[in-house]
Design a protein around this motif. Structure first.
Motif, PDB file in Angstrom:
ATOM      1  N   ILE C  72       0.867  -1.185   0.000  1.00 40.45           N
ATOM      2  CA  ILE C  72       0.000   0.000   0.000  1.00 40.45           C
ATOM      3  C   ILE C  72       0.899   1.229   0.000  1.00 40.45           C
ATOM      4  CG2 ILE C  72      -1.993   1.033   1.137  1.00 40.45           C
ATOM      5  CD1 ILE C  72      -2.430  -1.911   0.678  1.00 40.45           C
ATOM      6  N   TRP C  73       0.417   2.319  -0.474  1.00 38.72           N
ATOM      7  CA  TRP C  73       1.145   3.587  -0.506  1.00 38.72           C
ATOM      8  C   TRP C  73       2.423   3.523  -1.331  1.00 38.72           C
ATOM      9  CZ3 TRP C  73       0.090   1.956   4.859  1.00 38.72           C
ATOM     10  CH2 TRP C  73      -1.183   2.353   5.290  1.00 38.72           C
ATOM     11  N   ARG C  74       2.425   2.673  -2.329  1.00 40.64           N
ATOM     12  CA  ARG C  74       3.516   2.651  -3.302  1.00 40.64           C
ATOM     13  C   ARG C  74       2.905   2.566  -4.685  1.00 40.64           C
ATOM     14  NH1 ARG C  74       8.131  -1.405  -1.687  1.00 40.64           N
ATOM     15  NH2 ARG C  74       9.143  -0.791  -3.633  1.00 40.64           N
ATOM     16  N   THR C  75       3.364   3.398  -5.585  1.00 39.32           N
ATOM     17  CA  THR C  75       2.751   3.435  -6.917  1.00 39.32           C
ATOM     18  C   THR C  75       3.244   2.247  -7.748  1.00 39.32           C
ATOM     19  OG1 THR C  75       2.661   5.835  -6.785  1.00 39.32           O
ATOM     20  CG2 THR C  75       2.442   4.862  -8.984  1.00 39.32           C
ATOM     21  N   TYR C  76       2.288   1.479  -8.293  1.00 37.43           N
ATOM     22  CA  TYR C  76       2.613   0.388  -9.230  1.00 37.43           C
ATOM     23  C   TYR C  76       2.549   0.959 -10.652  1.00 37.43           C
ATOM     24  CZ  TYR C  76       1.986  -3.371  -5.778  1.00 37.43           C
ATOM     25  OH  TYR C  76       2.107  -4.204  -4.700  1.00 37.43           O
ATOM     26  N   ASN C  77       3.475   0.481 -11.496  1.00 40.00           N
ATOM     27  CA  ASN C  77       3.458   0.893 -12.903  1.00 40.00           C
ATOM     28  C   ASN C  77       3.206  -0.376 -13.727  1.00 40.00           C
ATOM     29  OD1 ASN C  77       4.052   1.519 -15.494  1.00 40.00           O
ATOM     30  ND2 ASN C  77       6.124   2.317 -15.120  1.00 40.00           N
ATOM     31  N   PHE C  78       2.095  -0.378 -14.469  1.00 42.19           N
ATOM     32  CA  PHE C  78       1.688  -1.582 -15.230  1.00 42.19           C
ATOM     33  C   PHE C  78       1.836  -1.359 -16.738  1.00 42.19           C
ATOM     34  CE2 PHE C  78       0.272  -3.269 -11.474  1.00 42.19           C
ATOM     35  CZ  PHE C  78      -0.800  -2.615 -10.895  1.00 42.19           C
ATOM     36  N   THR C  79       2.214  -2.431 -17.415  1.00 37.81           N
ATOM     37  CA  THR C  79       2.153  -2.422 -18.886  1.00 37.81           C
ATOM     38  C   THR C  79       1.694  -3.809 -19.317  1.00 37.81           C
ATOM     39  OG1 THR C  79       4.132  -1.034 -18.825  1.00 37.81           O
ATOM     40  CG2 THR C  79       3.496  -1.921 -20.980  1.00 37.81           C
ATOM     41  N   ILE C  80       0.841  -3.870 -20.345  1.00 44.68           N
ATOM     42  CA  ILE C  80       0.365  -5.172 -20.854  1.00 44.68           C
ATOM     43  C   ILE C  80       0.853  -5.310 -22.290  1.00 44.68           C
ATOM     44  CG2 ILE C  80      -1.660  -6.622 -21.288  1.00 44.68           C
ATOM     45  CD1 ILE C  80      -2.642  -3.804 -19.359  1.00 44.68           C
TER      46      ILE C  80
END
Lengths: 210, 189, 210
Positions: C72-80
């Protein structure tokens, strides 16, 4: 001649919005001489005493604590000292927790309107929160309580409505003239005074299901 | 005659909940009005001045940390926000056509954060008096960036500050609710 | 023959209890060939990318993050990334902090009961929190909102009730059949869906003091 002053008494302390507060005291006998008063306080966990920061804002025999002097985290211990030429007399010690003396101003703009809808006819009561001065204090959550009665009636009907600021009343007598008031409180603090009275006269032919 | 620890926590949690909801609102309002479509979220990574404070990042970590350490962490994060909130309240006035709702929230958050800090010092003083001395906090170096001439950079500085405020106020609110349940309600809220 | 796949799109991410979360994506055009997808992510403060830990638990075109993989409180960076024989196409980058995607399940067991007490008659609405979510430790705290209307009526009346799981409704029309629902949210997160509808028919002669 003259006597030392009688013992002053703390009458009441009130915070309208949990951000500032005021205390009032009642002087004792003046011993036949001019008296003046010093209002001392210290906060829980502090040794040194302070004098009232503002004797004037809230009128005679009062002490006003602005935001800067108000803390909800510590109890306050008050003593009032009356003095004249002959001598001085101190009041008892009083303890106050600001969160427990919150008494908001009454709600505003109570309006009564008769509404006719497909599923029923009812009296719609609407009001708005007290203005709380320049503070838009959002952390004061208010509960409201209504009271209503036929104008000539003796018994008020009281209805607790929680956070809402509107209320629909179904069971009323056509042709009757009703008077209503609303009040509020914060959490489990003190109820405000009742708002000014609002009136409505229901037309005769209106069929309010009861 | 004292304010009970339970009452202190009730008031602190009510305040932290309020501060977080204000912080979420001011972030959303600012983002909608000034930074939609600028992709600032991609740059606002690892950019909070409080990231040097190691804080629990999930329930297990938060439950394993000793309550005194968690209390001190809350205190450190709150102290780290004193300075930036002071400047936010004044610098936000210089934003072009900043609506009154953003201005008022910035001032209210600063005032309520100071009030919560006072409350937390009271609570820590009660729970672990010897701990009050060590004033650990993270310094905020961001004032110059709030005053940059280049609008895009300045807007990003505000965006980043409000993004971090929303995040940290949520952390503080969450930790305080955990601590209240643990210390006052024996973890049985 | 065939074409490289179209660009996939992240549709939604949701955490029901701030301990795990799931993301769903929508495939682009398949270019007339069988495609497969790789879901990459990295977390704020980390350089290396990881692949989705679980493509199956949450159904097709989804990635499920168990507790072990959720911060929590950490930004996830997603790519598909979509791939077929001809080539591959990557989605845009998406950024998500789990703290901002908490959407609880709806509350459970909404019950409506008519109660008659000395101080008044009212409809008592009661419900319980969703099963999923640790309220006991304080990790998750919920606010609730009710809505109620006469079954034939068009307009729902919404009432925000804060942390409470009961509510007394005074203003009701005798003889009317009412329908109610309740929903919840965590702090400033997303409202859950509304609970299933609950009904009650108030007897005719009942004088609901309203």
């Amino acid at each position: 001649s003259g006597q030392p002053p009688g013992k002053p008494e703390l009458i009441r302390c009130r915070s309208p919005e949990k951000e500032t507060f005021t205390c009032w005291w009642k002087p004792g006998s003046d011993g036949g001489l001019p008296n003046n008063y010093i209002f001392f306080y210290n906060k829980e966990g502090e040794d040194e005493f302070h004098e009232c920061p503002d004797y004037t804002t809230a009128g005679p025999n009062s002490c006003y604590f602005s935001k800067k002097h108000t803390s909800i985290w510590r109890t306050y211990n008050f003593t009032i000292k009356a003095m004249n030429e002959i001598g001085s007399t101190a009041s008892d010690s009083y303890y106050v927790d600001v969160a427990n003396i919150v008494q908001p101003d009454p709600p505003e703009n109570l309006s009564l309107e008769f509404e006719k809808k497909v599923y029923g006819e009812y009296l719609l009561l609407k009001w708005s929160p007290p203005l709380l001065g320049d503070l838009r204090s959002g952390w004061l959550t208010l509960d409201y309580e209504l009271r209503i009665k036929p104008e000539e009636g003796q018994v008020w009907e009281k209805i607790f409505v929680g956070h809402r600021t509107t209320y629909k009343m179904y069971s009323l007598n056509p042709g009757e003239r009703y008077v209503a008031q609303v009040r509020c409180r914060s959490d489990h603090g003190l109820w405000s005074d009742w708002s000014p009275k609002s009136y409505i006269k229901l037309q005769k032919d209106v069929r309010v299901k009861d | 005659c004292q304010v009970s620890l339970g009452d202190l926590f009730d008031r602190a949690v009510k305040l932290s909940h309020y501060i977080h909801s204000l912080s979420a609102e001011i972030f959303n309002e600012f983002d909608e009005r000034y930074t939609q479509g600028r992709g600032f979220i991609a740059k606002a990574v690892n950019s909070c001045h409080t990231s040097s404070l190691t804080t629990p990042e999930d329930k297990e970590q938060a439950q394993q940390i000793h309550h005194e350490d968690l209390l001190n962490l809350v205190l450190s994060v709150l102290r780290s926000w004193n300075d930036p909130l002071l400047h936010l309240a004044s610098e936000v006035r210089r934003i072009k056509e900043a609506p009154d709702t953003i201005l008022w929230k910035a001032v209210e958050i600063e005032a309520q954060n100071k009030r919560l800090l006072e409350g937390m010092e009271r609570i820590v003083g009660r729970v672990h008096p010897s701990d009050l001395g060590n004033e650990v906090y993270s310094r905020w170096p961001g004032l110059p960036s709030l005053q940059l001439a280049d609008e895009d950079s300045r807007l990003f500085a505000f965006y980043n500050l409000l993004h971090c405020l929303r995040r940290d106020s949520n952390k503080i609110d969450n930790y305080l609710k955990l601590l209240k349940c643990r210390l006052i309600h024996d973890s049985n809220c």
